[in-house]
Enzyme design. Structure first.
Site, PDB file in Angstrom:
ATOM      1  N   GLU A   1       1.676  -0.518  -5.003  1.00  0.00           N
ATOM      2  CA  GLU A   1       0.755   0.554  -5.330  1.00  0.00           C
ATOM      3  C   GLU A   1       1.640   1.783  -5.542  1.00  0.00           C
ATOM      4  O   GLU A   1       2.150   2.355  -4.581  1.00  0.00           O
ATOM      5  CB  GLU A   1      -0.251   0.804  -4.215  1.00  0.00           C
ATOM      6  CG  GLU A   1      -1.260   1.893  -4.568  1.00  0.00           C
ATOM      7  CD  GLU A   1      -2.205   2.231  -3.420  1.00  0.00           C
ATOM      8  OE1 GLU A   1      -3.383   2.499  -3.700  1.00  0.00           O
ATOM      9  OE2 GLU A   1      -1.758   2.242  -2.257  1.00  0.00           O
TER      10      GLU A   1
ATOM     11  N   ASP B   1       0.832  -1.189   0.000  1.00  0.00           N
ATOM     12  CA  ASP B   1       0.000   0.000   0.000  1.00  0.00           C
ATOM     13  C   ASP B   1       0.880   1.257   0.000  1.00  0.00           C
ATOM     14  O   ASP B   1       1.858   1.339   0.760  1.00  0.00           O
ATOM     15  CB  ASP B   1      -0.894  -0.026   1.241  1.00  0.00           C
ATOM     16  CG  ASP B   1      -1.861   1.138   1.300  1.00  0.00           C
ATOM     17  OD1 ASP B   1      -2.745   1.216   0.438  1.00  0.00           O
ATOM     18  OD2 ASP B   1      -1.719   1.971   2.222  1.00  0.00           O
TER      19      ASP B   1
END
Length: 728
Positions: free
Chosen positions: A388, A352
């Site tokens: 990401e 993330d």
């Protein structure tokens, strides 16, 4: 653990003393506490060997030192702190004012009257915070199956990712027993496994399963952080996702349950990827609670702005950022990854806000020590690593700039697919003047594997199209069904007056907002148009070069009622509803058909970039990838740069002997288009229609073979797939 107790070590480089606190709950609800002073510090680490400590023992740390928030020092021994390396946790955060390190001005943290933090709060936080628990990891591994032993090791070219939430995927599944729904155990239940295998996915990407805590504003609204991007412990599984029996038995049983689920998915040939959140923690901004890292070593763990008074520097939008310029932070993340790979046996990770993990003193660096560690660590070798590739800090958009072997979420794919099939078509439908976004150029680049983003490197093109994780939807945003049902987000239930969630969705409601009145004759017509648009999006996703990622429930039209930020909705809004209407069952069969096409035809699963160079086997030899217009003629420079061009033919070949050519024909115009099928003059094969977004099923036997150059009518806003097998 050791045979006679535990060995303890914790980073607290600015502390003057650290106590290990052994906690034993009494029958009356009070806590008995035995404190063991640690030795040190040795290079900032406090340590000791403590005998007579058994599995299941609750514990925490109390840290002594300077309280000087202006200098970033937040030591307060009244606060019991969770071990950053705890393998298990019990309890939840009770939003009592005592969990703030400072004297709060209200009943809970986060409500200061001014910019300056108050004096250290003397109240004991132990009754109001989670406790670390000693877990006998070695013993568990010795007596249970090793989920590493049956890893499927699916090649990237064959990988299809399915993003799901442990709880949301199974809470409403009718074939999962009530006591298992919403748990790790349910992931390995035969009914869930059968759905995944029959669908054709090869990897389940789980939203965060690290132990988590809710934000104070959600607690005030009686909501929870459902998605889990608010980590309390990077080694401990989130206990609320375990069965009641496992929770009652303790963290050893919770760990066993998730290991067993991973093993069961491996038995079915399905890999397990974890969405991991190393960019920030659950302690929030400067006025947040003091639960672990803040009280242990605030200036070492968290990124600060360098000013006096010291303030946290936030590149994550959550209030704090872990400082990956610090070797101990890099070590923490790598140690956590190794633990989940070696002990739990997972097959990879999605990082993330991964740009934060690669930030050094001068900004993002592809050769950052953490990223080098990912490439070189033996425990992570051959696992799937996905970034990401953005955060909210300066220079935070870095799609295509991560090093091999990392793959990356491709937001440019998402935007191109939505723009071509929804936003541009909506403009045409409304009769708005002016050209579309950029015709077919950007979409074609994404269909071919996004070499413009992932082809750079030394040597060039080495990463291949599989480095592009293609997606149209994810947990964050509209579902596929909601993309075609709502022009605007509907996030009222989140309690933020609609301020949350992106307003830039490139969605189209096809005529009216929401599901409409089933008694209205126009509703059925709009529903049919929406279903076709979903099939167009699914086909674009599943037939493009690269690694496709489906969001759980999109295969049969799950809705969140227009909520595009359901992070705090632990209920029917977010849970997958398995009670399917007839049109949903038809969509599910359509998705299965598309994945079967992908699986059966090598031209759709290339792991090297198309080069436009000749391939052997045809007479005459033709390139691996070629583009044609509606007249069946090769695309020209002007065609690529004409924003009004809305029809495209993509012809893909492969050197695999005996494999079919694949022709994907797209019509993004509102009106039907006469198309001369590509390949005239360069192949002796005949085309047969294999799939159409109008019907959504495989129907080869129902359609005659077509010669290259033969004209067919392509419906408006539709996609058709043709196959050309070798002549027998």
């Amino acid at each position: 653990m050791t045979p006679d107790g535990v060995s303890v070590a914790v980073l607290a480089s600015h502390a003057t003393a650290v106590d290990l606190c052994l906690i034993d709950p009494a029958r009356d609800g009070s806590l008995r506490e035995r404190r063991v002073p640690l030795d040190g510090p040795s290079f900032g680490v406090w340590h000791a060997h403590v005998p007579d400590v058994a599995p299941g023992q609750r514990y925490g740390f109390r840290v002594h030192g300077t309280w000087d928030p202006a200098a970033g020092l937040r030591h307060n021994p009244a606060k019991l702190l969770v071990d950053p390396y705890a393998r298990g946790v019990v309890g939840t955060v009770d939003w009592d004012a005592s969990i703030a390190g400072y004297v709060a001005t209200s009943d809970g943290p986060g409500a200061l009257d001014g910019d300056e933090l108050g004096p250290a709060d003397p109240r004991d936080s132990a009754p109001h915070v989670p406790h670390s628990v000693v877990v006998d990891v070695a013993g568990l591994r010795a007596r249970t199956p090793d989920p590493r032993a049956n890893r499927p090791y699916v090649p990237w070219r064959d990988t299809v990712v399915y993003e799901a939430h442990v709880r949301g995927l199974t809470m409403l599944h009718p074939d999962v027993p009530d006591e298992l729904r919403g748990t790790y155990a349910a992931l390995g239940h035969p009914a869930v496994v059968e759905h995944l295998t029959s669908l054709g996915v090869t990897a389940v990407e789980l939203l965060p399963v690290h132990a988590k805590a809710d934000e104070p504003h959600l607690a005030a609204l009686d909501l929870t952080n459902y998605w889990g991007y608010n980590t309390l412990g990077f080694f401990a599984p989130e206990p609320s996702y375990a069965t009641r029996a496992a929770r009652d038995a303790g963290p050893d049983a919770v760990l066993d349950e998730i290991r067993t689920a991973v093993h069961a998915l491996h038995e079915a040939g399905i890999e397990v990827l974890l969405d991991v959140v190393y960019n920030h923690t659950c302690e929030g901004g400067d006025d947040g609670p003091q639960l672990s890292w803040r009280g242990l070593d605030n200036t070492s763990y968290y990124l600060h702005d360098g000013n006096v008074p010291a303030r946290l520097l936030d590149t994550t939008g959550t209030g704090n950022t872990l400082d990956f310029r610090r070797p101990r932070v890099v070590q923490l993340a790598l140690d956590s990854l190794r633990y989940w790979a070696d002990v739990v046996g997972v097959d990879g990770f999605r990082f993330d806000l991964a740009v934060t993990l690669g930030r050094s003193w001068d900004g993002f660096e592809p050769d950052h020590p953490f990223l080098v560690g990912l490439q070189t660590d033996p425990s992570l070798a051959n696992l799937k690593l996905v970034a990401e590739p953005w955060d909210v800090g300066p220079g935070g958009w870095r799609t295509g700039q991560f090093p091999a072997p990392l793959a990356e979420w491709n937001d440019r794919f998402r935007d191109a697919a939505r723009q071509f099939w929804l936003a541009d078509v909506a403009r045409l439908h409304r009769g708005e003047p002016g050209p579309g976004h950029d015709g077919v150029r950007d979409l074609a680049t994404r269909l071919a594997g996004s070499a413009d983003l992932f082809g750079h490197g030394d040597p060039p093109l080495a990463r291949g199209p599989v480095a592009s994780v293609n997606f149209v939807t994810a947990h964050d945003g509209f579902t596929m069904r909601d993309l075609v049902t709502y022009d605007e987000k509907h996030n009222e239930a989140n309690g933020e007056d609609g301020r949350d969630g992106s307003p830039h969705n490139r969605s189209w409601n096809h005529g009216f907002e929401g599901v409409g009145d089933p008694r209205d004759p126009g509703t059925a017509r709009i529903a049919a148009l929406r279903a076709r648009s979903v099939r167009n999006l699914l086909a674009t996703l599943l037939l493009s070069a690269g690694t496709p990622m489906l969001t759980a429930g999109d295969e049969f039209g799950r809705t969140q009622g227009g909520n595009n930020n359901a992070y705090c909705q632990d209920g029917p809004t977010s849970w997958v509803d398995w009670d399917l209407a007839p049109w949903q069952r038809e969509l599910l069969e359509s998705t299965r058909a598309l994945l079967a096409l992908r699986r059966e035809h090598p031209a759709l699963t290339m792991d090297a970039f198309y080069r436009g160079t000749p391939l052997p086997g045809d007479a005459p030899s033709q390139p691996d990838l070629s583009w044609y217009d509606a007249a069946g003629e090769p695309f020209t420079h002007d065609d690529w740069h004409d924003p009004e061009t809305r029809t495209l033919q993509m012809l893909r070949r492969t050197p695999v002997v005996g494999s079919s050519h694949v022709l994907v024909v797209l019509n993004g115009a509102l009106s039907p288009m006469e198309v001369a099928l590509a390949g005239r003059g360069n192949t002796d094969r005949r085309w047969r229609r294999a799939w159409s977004s109008r019907e959504g099923t495989r129907a080869m036997a129902e359609h005659p073979e077509r010669e290259p150059g033969e004209r067919v009518i392509l419906d408006g806003v539709s996609l058709v797939v043709y196959l050309a097998a070798p002549r027998g």
